[in-house]
Each structure stands twice: as structure tokens, then as C-alpha cells.
Design an enzyme around this catalytic site. Structure first.
Site, PDB file in Angstrom:
ATOM      1  N   CYS A  35       0.783  -1.224   0.000  1.00 27.19           N
ATOM      2  CA  CYS A  35       0.000   0.000   0.000  1.00 27.19           C
ATOM      3  C   CYS A  35       0.822   1.285   0.000  1.00 27.19           C
ATOM      4  O   CYS A  35       2.021   1.286   0.209  1.00 27.19           O
ATOM      5  CB  CYS A  35      -0.964   0.029   1.178  1.00 27.19           C
ATOM      6  SG  CYS A  35      -1.933  -1.483   1.362  1.00 27.19           S
ATOM      7  N   GLU A  66       3.325  -4.822   6.601  1.00 25.76           N
ATOM      8  CA  GLU A  66       2.857  -6.082   7.155  1.00 25.76           C
ATOM      9  C   GLU A  66       3.351  -6.208   8.591  1.00 25.76           C
ATOM     10  O   GLU A  66       4.519  -5.944   8.880  1.00 25.76           O
ATOM     11  CB  GLU A  66       3.393  -7.281   6.360  1.00 25.76           C
ATOM     12  CG  GLU A  66       3.083  -7.265   4.869  1.00 25.76           C
ATOM     13  CD  GLU A  66       1.605  -7.440   4.552  1.00 25.76           C
ATOM     14  OE1 GLU A  66       0.838  -7.814   5.473  1.00 25.76           O
ATOM     15  OE2 GLU A  66       1.224  -7.183   3.397  1.00 25.76           O
TER      16      GLU A  66
END
Length: 613
Positions: free
Chosen positions: A2, A80
Site C-alpha cells: 500500500c 505487514e
């Protein structure tokens, strides 16, 4: 993975700011090709571009937690968190309720539970912004090693932030200005923490968080390398390294999308691939998928030098066969690599020229573009050399003991390669040597001290610290920008902070106990690898050895230098070009094409970013 962006203005109602937020987020469409989202509060706006990796349906962002119809907190998140499942279990026991399976929601509830101390709880690569509506405070957090980028720009009424510089530059109040300090940072070959190339912009330092409220802005450190006595013997140390790597790889294989490894046939990537293959087999998965890169005609053109001692392809093929990997060796043609459109992608993605490693940026971009057709996540071997002492500057006293950044002494120095190319008056004005000396002194002053260390151990600790905090960021930036330019998430197991903390304190006598580079990693993975790879000497990321590439690059530079309308024309050393011609030189074994790469990329950067210097 992202891309994130945000805008805080304590003197403005942000309800109508979605158009600007959209413009900012659209600059990162490649980072998040799967979805986009926006959220605004009274004085805050978030934008998000999503690359869906975990909980493809539920992980929509920006994400909020509400109570009685009122937003308590909101987040825009990139990266993450590899321990999110354990954290979710812990938070559930504390009374939190979850509606998705995403790590984003875990981060949001972890903030509700622990506040800014959430950073200490997370294992992973991340950069995120949280708006606490209860206190009207923005909290920005960046992971410990800086795997994920995070830039910010104070405005006086608040700030702007984003995953990339171009995101902030898209705001109508920001002008793309590069001052003397920015040019020095660009040319010095030193990644100074907090510094960005563009005037007024900063990069949040790894292991730090930023808090912004009406009372002002403050930066807090939540993690740093510390000097501790290492009490384990060699066997225990090797076993601990292996156990850490097994746990790290196991965690980093979690994904709801296709995953692969980057396999060069070197020790680092081979260890990652072998451990990934074993982990997948244990959970009943298929063969590990792996990728390597090569160049057409490389078997004919390859010539060993100080940083490239052997071609990768035979070793990568042997390792792939050893673990029965589903392997692809991407062979790049001269036409692909020399295409000006490919080269122009580098400064566009990087937001600056990035030629210190020659054509290694463009080839990495092409490799990642091909990988993205089959995988969304890749595991890489970045940072093993810094942790385990793989570089020549750990072993050669004349490089290790230099009063300079050791990689500069080893030849990773752009300035000699720009002689006869870049205007000498500009070079003299910038005084890069003086700038480096200042930054080197600052970096040395940060190095933690362990009482009782002898001179060699002390110097190795300094070199390790410099490498981790000032050189690794170059590699992480390259990997992030080139991979996210095609929407590929690259994970870096060797940047797990537990492994970094442990190896940083292992004495040099133990790191080199077998008389070779990376003794500990070799010992910890020996049983997983072919003998040829265990014995292979380090070879840097490959470059093309085709002399036609150099000729094409020289031709492109000559055209730009002769074109008065080219942005770079006024910065070229025209007298030097006439005097020295376009002959190929070698600088400490690194092809002088690097200088030409920089000048060509500099022209693209000046054109695409409409810079004022």
C-alpha cells in the site's frame, strides 16, 4: 503493502479536502493498484492506495473504530505486521472485538489498548498514521529498520505526510525545491536519517514515531541498536541464528496471494529460498516459486571485477534444482535495458536520480515487472551482508579503518564518476567531502559503546552500525521503489529486528570464525545448501557487461549534453566532455557508466518533477 497519505490542518475544516487527498494518493496508484479510499475528520484527511495481501475483502482502508456513532481513531496503514495473529489473540482476551482478519484492524485496536506504545508491540515492516479524535492528535510510526518509507512536511498549521516524496509534492501548497543541502545528500552516498532531498521535507527516522497536536510536533525514539555483552558460544550462536531465521521465514510466508523468493544463487537468497521451501513443504504447500535475473550474452561478456566475481545464473539454477523450486530466470535483452523509457522509470519511481549502483535499478524494475505477472509478494535477502559481515570493508583493514564511510572508500562513490560530466563549479560549491565528514562524525557519535571491547571489536561495531543505519537504507529504498512501481510487495527477512539486535552484538571473532565472510550465516544454513553455494564468494547484484549498453548510454548522454533545451544542459561540464571525450574509465573496478547513468537520470528528474534548484 500500500501507499498512505494524510493532511492535518488545525485551522481548516477538512471536510472538503478529498479532492486534494485524491490527487496526492493518485501519485501512488502503482503502490496500491487494488483499491483506494479516503477519510476526513474536522482537521484531518487520510488517503490510501491498497495492494491487497491479507484479508482481501476485509482490509479496506482508511479504517476506523467508532463508538456511539463517533469516530474514536482512524488509520491509514502500509506494510505487514507478522505477529498480528498473536496480538489479536491477546487483544481479544482484553475485550477487543474484531470484524476482519486483517493486520490493519489489529494495529488499530492495539493503539486503542496501548497508545503510542503500540510500536513496541509490532514485528514487521510498516509505516502508518493514526488520528486520535479523542485528543486531536496524529501519530506517525515507522518500522525499526525503515523498510517502509514515510515522509512528512510541516506546514505551520499542521503537516502533510506520505509514503513517497511525490505524494507530498502533489499538494498545492508545496513546491519541488532542491537546495544545497538536498544536492549534497543526493551526491554524498550517505543516507542521513531524517533528511530528504526536497526543501522543507523530512523522512521519519526508522524506529521513531511522530506526535502532532495543537501544542506542536515532537519526535520520539522507540527503538535503537544497543551494545550488549554476547555470552553465547559459537554453537549456541549458530543455533540461535538458525532458529530465528526459521521463525522469521515462517511468519513472512503468511499471505493470501501468490508468493515467491528472489534467488541470485548467493548465500543470502539461497538460505531464504531453502528455508521457505522447507516451511512450505511442512505445511503441505507446493514448491517454492523463485526468480533470478540475467542479461542476454552475459556468458560471453561477463568480466569479473572487484564487486562481481562470478555470474549468478549457474548458481541460481543449481539452488533451484536443489530445492525443486518453480524457478524462472529472467533474461533481459539489451533493447529492454537500454530503452530510455525504462531508464526514465527510475527517477520517476525514486523521486531522484538513483545511479550509484549503475543499471541495477532499471534491471531490478524489469525483473519485478515480470515477477508481478505471477506473484504479489517476494522474499529477498537484503541486509545479510550488513548483519553478518559480508562486505569487503569488514575484512580489508585499509577500508575498514578509514576515517570515512567504508563503502565510499571501497568505491561506492559517485563523485569521481561525475568528473568531466557535472559542472565543476557546482561540485566545488557543494563540498561533498566536507559534507561527508560532518555526517560521518555525527554517525560515529551515535554508535553504542560496550566497555572493555578491544580496538578491532570496537571498530567492527562502528562499521556494522554505519552499514545498518547509513547503507542498508539505500538498498531498502531501491527495493521498495522499484518493487512498488509495479505493485509488488518485497519482504526482507534479515531486517527482522530480533535478528538485527542479536547479530549486532556477536563479536567479530565469532562472525568470522571460519576465516570467511558471513561465517555464522554459512554455518546456520550449510545443511540446506549445495556445497558450491556454501563455498561461493560474495558477488554483488548483477549488471550488464555488454559494451553495447555503454555505447547506447553514452549516445543518450551526448544527445542531452548537446541539446540546449535539455534540463541537464546547464549542469554539464562541457569543457570536460570535450577534453576527455566519451572514453570508458574504471573507478575502483566500478564501471564509469555510473556517472553517465546519473546524468541521464538527472535530466529525467529535472523534467518530470519540474524542479527548482
Amino acid at each position: 503493502m500500500c501507499g498512505i497519505t494524510g493532511w492535518v490542518d488545525f485551522e481548516r475544516d477538512m471536510s472538503g479536502a478529498q479532492g486534494v487527498l485524491r490527487d496526492m494518493a493518485d501519485t501512488m496508484a502503482c503502490r496500491g493498484p487494488d483499491a483506494q479510499g479516503y477519510w476526513t475528520g474536522t482537521h484531518i484527511g487520510f488517503g490510501h492506495r491498497r495492494l491487497a495481501v491479507i484479508d482481501l475483502e476485509g482490509g479496506v482502508q482508511p479504517m476506523t473504530v467508532e463508538q456511539d456513532g463517533r469516530t474514536l481513531v482512524a488509520v491509514t496503514y502500509s506494510g505487514e505486521v507478522y505477529n498480528y495473529r498473536e496480538l489479536r489473540t491477546e487483544l481479544r482476551a482484553l475485550g477487543h472485538r474484531f470484524h476482519t482478519e486483517s493486520d490493519t484492524e489489529v494495529v488499530l485496536h492495539a493503539y486503542l489498548q496501548w497508545g503510542a506504545a503500540v510500536a513496541d508491540k509490532l514485528n514487521g515492516m510498516f509505516a502508518f498514521g493514526i488520528w486520535d479524535a479523542r485528543s486531536e492528535e496524529l501519530v506517525l510510526v515507522r518500522d525499526r529498520l525503515g523498510v517502509k518509507p514515510l515522509y512528512y512536511y510541516p506546514t505551520g498549521r499542521g503537516l502533510l505526510f506520505g509514503s513517497e516524496a511525490k505524494t507530498i509534492l502533489a499538494h498545492p501548497e508545496v513546491r519541488p525545491i532542491v537546495d544545497r543541502e538536498g544536492l549534497r545528500e543526493l551526491l554524498a552516498g550517505v543516507k542521513t536519517p531524517e533528511h530528504a532531498i526536497f526543501h522543507g521535507m523530512k523522512e521519519l527516522r526508522p524506529g521513531h514515531l511522530l506526535r502532532l497536536g495543537r501544542a506542536g510536533l515532537r519526535i520520539q525514539r522507540y527503538w535503537a541498536l544497543e551494545a550488549r555483552e554476547h555470552t553465547d558460544d559459537v554453537d549456541t550462536t549458530v543455533r540461535t541464528v538458525r532458529e530465528l531465521l526459521e521463525d522469521i521465514i515462517e511468519r513472512q510466508l503468511i499471505a493470501d496471494v501468490p508468493l515467491c523468493t528472489l534467488l541470485s544463487g548467493g548465500l543470502d537468497s539461497s538460505a531464504v529460498t531453502a528455508l521457505a521451501s522447507r516451511s512450505l513443504a511442512q505445511r503441505g504447500g507446493g514448491p517454492v516459486r523463485s526468480f533470478s535475473v540475467d542479461f542476454a550474452g552475459n556468458e560471453r561478456d561477463f568480466a569479473a571485477n572487484v564487486v562481481h566475481n562470478s555470474p549468478d545464473a549457474p548458481f541460481a539454477a543449481e539452488m533451484a534444482g536443489h530445492v525443486a523450486a518453480d524457478h524462472t530466470n529472467l533474461v533481459l535483452s539489451l533493447e529492454e535495458l537500454a530503452d530510455p523509457r525504462t531508464r526514465a522509470m527510475v527517477p520517476k519511481a525514486y523521486d531522484s536520480p538513483a545511479a550509484l549502483l549503475g543499471d541495477g535499478y532499471a534491471s531490478l524494475y524489469l525483473l519485478f515487472r515480470a515477477i508481478r505477472e505471477r506473484s504479489t509478494v517476494a522474499l529477498s535477502g537484503e541486509a545479510a551482508d550488513e548483519l553478518f559481515g559480508g562486505y569487503v570493508w569488514f575484512h580489508a583493514p585499509e577500508l575498514r579503518d578509514t576515517n570515512n564511510f567504508p563503502w565510499v572508500a571501497a568505491g561506492y562513490d559517485l563523485m569521481p564518476m561525475l568528473s568531466g560530466l557535472l559542472d565543476p563549479g557546482l561540485i566545488a560549491e557543494l563540498d561533498i567531502e566536507g559534507y561527508r565528514a560532518q555526517r560521518y562524525a555525527e554517525a560515529l557519535a551515535e554508535v553504542p559503546v560496550l566497555p572493555g571491547e578491544d580496538a578491532t571489536e570496537r571498530r567492527i561495531r562502528e562499521v556494522s552500525y554505519l552499514s545498518i543505519t547509513r547503507f542498508v537504507p539505500f538498498l531498502l529504498d531501491r527495493k521498495d521503489r522499484m518493487s512498488m512501481a509495479v505493485g509488488l510487495e518485497v519482504r526482507v527477512p534479515f531486517c527482522d529486528h530480533r535478528l538485527v539486535e542479536y547479530t549486532f552484538n556477536v563479536p567479530w571473532s565469532m562472525k568470522s570464525f571460519d576465516g570467511r565472510e558471513k561465517s555464522l550465516l554459512r554455518a546456520a544454513s550449510r545443511d540446506l545448501l549445495p556445497t558450491s553455494i556454501v563455498k561461493r564468494k560474495k558477488s554483488a547484484y548483477p549488471i550488464s557487461h555488454d559494451p553495447r549498453y555503454d555505447a547506447a548510454l553514452r549516445a543518450e548522454f551526448d544527445r542531452l549534453a548537446a541539446d540546449p533545451s535539455a534540463p541537464v544542459h546547464s549542469l554539464v561540464d562541457h569543457a570536460g566532455i570535450r577534453q576527455h571525450g566519451a572514453r570508458r574509465q574504471e573507478t575502483n573496478g566500478w564501471p564509469s557508466r555510473t556517472g553517465l547513468e546519473f546524468m541521464v537520470q538527472l535530466n529525467s528528474w529535472l523534467a518530470t518533477h519540474e524542479l527548482k534548484i
